[in-house]
Design an enzyme around this catalytic site. Structure first.
Site, PDB file in Angstrom:
ATOM      1  N   SER A  79      43.077  44.552  36.624  1.00 49.71           N
ATOM      2  CA  SER A  79      41.771  44.327  37.252  1.00 49.71           C
ATOM      3  C   SER A  79      40.753  45.323  36.710  1.00 49.71           C
ATOM      4  CB  SER A  79      41.901  44.414  38.779  1.00 49.71           C
ATOM      5  OG  SER A  79      40.705  44.059  39.426  1.00 49.71           O
ATOM      6  N   HIS A 197      39.139  38.598  42.989  1.00 47.92           N
ATOM      7  CA  HIS A 197      39.823  37.616  42.146  1.00 47.92           C
ATOM      8  C   HIS A 197      40.046  36.276  42.847  1.00 47.92           C
ATOM      9  CE1 HIS A 197      40.309  40.712  39.165  1.00 47.92           C
ATOM     10  NE2 HIS A 197      40.862  41.498  40.073  1.00 47.92           N
TER      11      HIS A 197
END
Length: 339
Positions: A79, A197
């Site tokens: 991430s 996400h």
């Protein structure tokens, strides 16, 4: 976070100073002495994690002789960590990366502040099912959720652990159904400030596309007719502004994308992949598997915390995994390579 590095190594201090100068406020003071609730806000936490990770890398380079170009085959980050990988490989400057993650975090927090629905991210331990099977079942559950409820696959962390992201009610219903189908065992709610996400983050993806020059920037808002005396002090702060799109370079080693789980060397591909990453699943386990199919069995995990190193150790216990999070770890690393 990073206080021991700042106190011990001049090269680490220079990293934190560069970050402070870039952001035009003392993030380092907030990190070392400030209110932890303020530090954990996404717009502060993301640049703080990036700064600490790069400080650790710079110390490894100067104190231990670590050379990512000579000692590494691939760079990958989970991430936010993908920005660390880009800085580490020379694909992106630290200044640009810090500005981008500050904007990224602010845009994500802004979404949560504007939503009436509560959001959630929940980690699931899988019950002997494959990731492919879980995806199929989750795809069948999503249309059954009530209107405006969301439950999507955010992270594929290992063959046995995934994370769902979305609205709190939607994620809760999806977890119940997956457990009822005996696809998931334990569920753990994660203490995060936003549903990362998933499709709820689309406004943040749009902001990032604008920052990368991939989408037109919005027109300035007209001046408010509200008199100064009646303006609310709680009005949201405007998002940070990047005057020009960041410049990407060819990395010294390939960077494995969170979106594709494949190595990238073309600098023109990075902006769109970073935009897609905001709303797409983090393909962490497939990224690690790609490394292993290429013969990579040694990993160095640097940054605050031990989550990624622990994931690697549980999933691949025979691999050599070195975790570097603080001054003690750096000294151990130096002793390992210079016995």
């Amino acid at each position: 976070m990073g206080k021991d590095l700042h106190a011990t190594f001049p090269v680490a201090r220079s990293v934190f100073e560069e970050v402070d100068d870039t952001l035009q406020f003392k993030l380092s003071t907030l990190m070392f002495e400030g209110n932890q609730d303020e530090l954990t806000l996404t717009q502060n936490a993301q640049p703080a994690i990036l700064a600490t990770s790069i400080a650790l890398l710079r110390v490894l380079q100067t104190e231990c002789g670590f050379n990512i170009g000579q000692n590494g085959a691939y760079a990958l980050g989970h991430s936010l960590g993908e920005y660390t990988a880009l800085v580490a490989t020379g694909a992106l400057s630290l200044s640009d990366a810090v500005s981008l993650v500050r904007l990224r975090g602010s845009a994500m927090q802004d979404i949560v502040n504007k939503r009436d629905q509560r959001t959630a991210m929940t980690a699931l331990v899988l019950h002997g099912t494959s990731i492919a099977s879980l995806k199929k079942h989750l795809d069948s559950i999503q249309p059954q959720l009530p209107p405006h409820e969301v439950a999507e696959l955010a992270n594929i962390n290992s063959s046995r652990q995934v994370v769902l992201s979305g609205t709190r009610h939607g994620v809760g219903l999806a977890v119940q159904e997956l457990q009822a189908r005996r696809l998931a065992a334990r569920a753990i709610d994660l203490p995060v400030s936003a549903p990362f996400h998933c499709s709820l983050m689309q406004p943040a993806a749009t902001v990032m596309a604008q920052a990368f020059g991939l989408a037109p920037k919005p027109s300035p808002s007209p001046p408010s007719s509200t008199s100064p005396s009646s303006t609310s002090s709680s009005a949201p702060s405007p998002l940070p502004v990047l005057p020009v799109p960041p410049l990407f370079h060819t990395p010294i080693i390939p960077v494995i994308s969170n979106v594709t789980a494949r190595p990238v060397v073309d600098p023109q591909q990075f902006p769109q992949l970073l935009v897609d990453q905001v709303t797409r699943s983090v393909q962490w386990a497939p990224s690690v598997e790609y490394c292993q199919t290429s013969g990579i069995l040694d990993f160095i995990a640097f940054g605050p915390g031990k989550v990624l190193a622990n994931l690697l150790k549980r999933e691949h216990p025979e691999d050599k995994i070195k975790n570097v999070t603080n001054v003690t770890d750096i000294r151990d690393f130096r002793n390992d390579i210079n016995p």
